[in-house]
Enzyme design. Structure first.
Site, short mmCIF file in Angstrom:
data_model
loop_
_atom_site.label_atom_id
_atom_site.label_comp_id
_atom_site.label_asym_id
_atom_site.label_seq_id
_atom_site.Cartn_x
_atom_site.Cartn_y
_atom_site.Cartn_z
N ARG A 82 3.82 -4.69 4.46
CA ARG A 82 4.84 -5.21 5.38
C ARG A 82 5.00 -4.35 6.63
O ARG A 82 5.50 -4.81 7.64
CB ARG A 82 6.18 -5.36 4.66
CG ARG A 82 6.73 -4.09 4.07
CD ARG A 82 7.96 -4.37 3.23
NE ARG A 82 8.39 -3.18 2.49
CZ ARG A 82 9.37 -3.18 1.60
NH1 ARG A 82 10.00 -4.30 1.31
NH2 ARG A 82 9.70 -2.07 0.97
N GLY A 99 2.21 0.12 -17.83
CA GLY A 99 1.85 0.86 -16.62
C GLY A 99 2.13 2.35 -16.66
O GLY A 99 1.27 3.17 -16.33
N ARG A 122 5.71 -6.56 -10.33
CA ARG A 122 6.83 -7.19 -11.02
C ARG A 122 6.46 -8.64 -11.30
O ARG A 122 5.78 -9.29 -10.51
CB ARG A 122 8.10 -7.14 -10.16
CG ARG A 122 8.79 -5.80 -10.14
CD ARG A 122 9.45 -5.50 -11.49
NE ARG A 122 10.08 -4.19 -11.53
CZ ARG A 122 9.51 -3.09 -12.00
NH1 ARG A 122 8.25 -3.15 -12.43
NH2 ARG A 122 10.16 -1.94 -12.03
N PHE A 134 0.83 -1.21 0.00
CA PHE A 134 0.00 0.00 0.00
C PHE A 134 0.86 1.26 0.00
O PHE A 134 0.73 2.13 0.85
CB PHE A 134 -0.94 -0.02 1.21
CG PHE A 134 -2.21 0.77 1.01
CD1 PHE A 134 -3.02 0.53 -0.08
CD2 PHE A 134 -2.60 1.74 1.92
CE1 PHE A 134 -4.19 1.25 -0.28
CE2 PHE A 134 -3.77 2.47 1.75
CZ PHE A 134 -4.57 2.22 0.65
N GLY A 135 1.75 1.31 -0.99
CA GLY A 135 2.54 2.52 -1.20
C GLY A 135 1.78 3.51 -2.06
O GLY A 135 0.55 3.49 -2.11
N ARG A 136 2.51 4.35 -2.78
CA ARG A 136 1.87 5.41 -3.58
C ARG A 136 0.91 4.85 -4.62
O ARG A 136 -0.20 5.34 -4.78
CB ARG A 136 2.95 6.25 -4.27
CG ARG A 136 3.86 7.02 -3.31
CD ARG A 136 4.93 7.77 -4.11
NE ARG A 136 5.92 8.41 -3.26
CZ ARG A 136 7.05 7.84 -2.87
NH1 ARG A 136 7.33 6.60 -3.25
NH2 ARG A 136 7.91 8.48 -2.10
N ILE A 137 1.37 3.82 -5.35
CA ILE A 137 0.52 3.27 -6.42
C ILE A 137 -0.69 2.56 -5.83
O ILE A 137 -1.83 2.76 -6.27
CB ILE A 137 1.32 2.31 -7.32
CG1 ILE A 137 2.46 3.08 -8.02
CG2 ILE A 137 0.41 1.67 -8.36
CD1 ILE A 137 3.45 2.19 -8.75
N HIS A 184 3.54 -4.39 -20.51
CA HIS A 184 4.18 -3.49 -19.53
C HIS A 184 3.89 -2.02 -19.86
O HIS A 184 4.78 -1.21 -20.08
CB HIS A 184 5.70 -3.73 -19.48
CG HIS A 184 6.29 -3.39 -18.15
ND1 HIS A 184 7.29 -4.13 -17.55
CD2 HIS A 184 6.04 -2.36 -17.29
CE1 HIS A 184 7.62 -3.58 -16.39
NE2 HIS A 184 6.88 -2.51 -16.22
N THR A 197 0.50 -5.52 -11.62
CA THR A 197 1.21 -4.42 -12.29
C THR A 197 2.49 -4.10 -11.54
O THR A 197 3.07 -3.04 -11.72
CB THR A 197 0.33 -3.15 -12.39
OG1 THR A 197 -0.04 -2.75 -11.06
CG2 THR A 197 -0.91 -3.39 -13.21
N GLU A 257 10.56 -11.03 -18.93
CA GLU A 257 10.08 -10.19 -20.04
C GLU A 257 11.19 -10.02 -21.08
O GLU A 257 12.35 -9.87 -20.73
CB GLU A 257 9.67 -8.81 -19.51
CG GLU A 257 8.45 -8.84 -18.61
CD GLU A 257 8.07 -7.44 -18.11
OE1 GLU A 257 8.55 -6.43 -18.68
OE2 GLU A 257 7.30 -7.35 -17.16
#
Length: 334
Positions: free
Chosen positions: A191, A302, A253, A167-170, A300, A251, A282
């Site tokens: 985490r 995003g 890794r 639950f970071g910025r993205i 990819h 979205t 990839e």
């Protein structure tokens, strides 16, 4: 005197920079104004030998997620490179500890791609839920027989539970779109403890463990870092915890999801669908994934908007400018 003139000439030399892939034109032009730049005009990924040579020739290398920079490339003698200005947020493709041990600074580009990556996450959610990929392929193949009540019936997003892992910025931007746009209930697993001031913005609830999120979510979206810590975070055990109606979105890794376990989960209908914008190894996608009609596969995309790709490049420029001016770069990760 001659010594003074030589010293002045050396001090005025522009740092030598290598840009490993083609960048937006505006950013490349700006780079050229300030540095002695070598561009990769054929836009083909560099190999191990290329990087070994580059480390001996350039003051700065500006890599991307497609550039694998493992420990062995740093084992060359007479390394000249002082900074790796990574074009992107994730840096699991770089052996950070080895770079750091050699005194090489590493930076990334956070913040600027959060909106667009959140947008592509919702794109995948909608496409998977509403079977848009199947429908578009049917129309293009001239196989559509017209509207009928049971044709390509999917599921709605409105009111469903979205589980966000990381639950970071993205992740927070995804929650905002899902909660306010579709009235979705937000459950998060992270985490570290998320502050109530952040959770309350989308009425999100943080759970203590991954299993609880997997068991209760209709949609599961991955926004955690890659690398060894999260390698195959989603594997056989985790798919068995999910609802049979669940839709998984990645979205983050590719390595966060175990491909073989995902393929088995799709075959056995342990989950309803998957939406992927990132992949293991990839661009060499597991060919088994391509066989599934309920797998939405994007290349990819995003951060792939003009605004964001330019902003990412200018963020790299800010970081290397700080470095060569003797300042600590704002986005230093090592």
């Amino acid at each position: 005197n001659n010594f003074g003139a030589i010293k002045l000439e050396i001090s005025m030399k522009k740092p030598k920079i290598l840009v490993t892939r083609k960048w937006p034109e505006k950013v490349e032009t700006k780079l050229s104004e300030s540095y002695d730049v070598t561009f990769n005009n054929n836009d083909i990924a560099l190999n191990t030998n290329d990087f070994c040579e580059a480390l001996k020739k350039y003051d700065a290398i500006l890599p991307t997620v497609t550039d694998k920079m493992p420990k062995k490339i740093f084992e060359v003698a007479n390394i000249r490179t002082q900074i790796l200005g990574n074009y992107g947020v994730g840096y699991a493709h770089i052996d950070i500890s080895t770079a750091k041990s050699l005194g090489i600074t590493v930076t990334n580009t956070p913040d600027v791609l959060s909106d667009c990556t959140a947008d592509i996450t919702l794109t995948l959610m909608l496409m998977a839920a509403r079977r848009a990929g199947e429908g578009e392929r049917e129309v293009r193949a001239n196989q559509w027989e017209g509207w009928r009540p049971t044709h390509l019936v999917g599921t709605k997003l409105t009111g469903k539970t979205l589980g966000i892992i990381g639950f970071g910025r993205i992740g927070q931007e995804v929650a905002k779109r899902a909660h306010f746009g579709f009235g979705m209930k937000i459950v998060v697993q992270n985490r570290s403890k998320i502050g109530n001031d952040i959770l309350i913005r989308t009425n999100a609830h943080q759970v203590d463990n991954l299993d609880e999120l997997l068991e209760t979510s209709d949609f599961i979206s991955l926004h955690c870092p890659g690398g060894d810590d999260n390698h195959h975070l989603i594997s056989t055990k985790q798919f068995k915890k999910m609802k049979n109606s669940a839709i998984l979105i990645n979205t983050a890794r590719g390595e966060v999801v175990d491909d073989n376990a995902l393929i088995l989960a799709l075959k056995s209908k342990e989950i309803s669908a998957v939406g992927l914008d990132v992949f293991n190894n990839e661009p060499n996608i597991n060919p088994e994934l391509i066989k599934f009609e309920n797998a939405i596969l994007l290349p990819h995309l995003g951060s792939a908007t003009q605004e964001t790709r330019e902003a990412m490049g200018f963020r790299v420029l800010d970081n290397i400018a700080d470095f060569f001016e003797g300042k600590v770069p704002r986005d230093k990760v090592a």
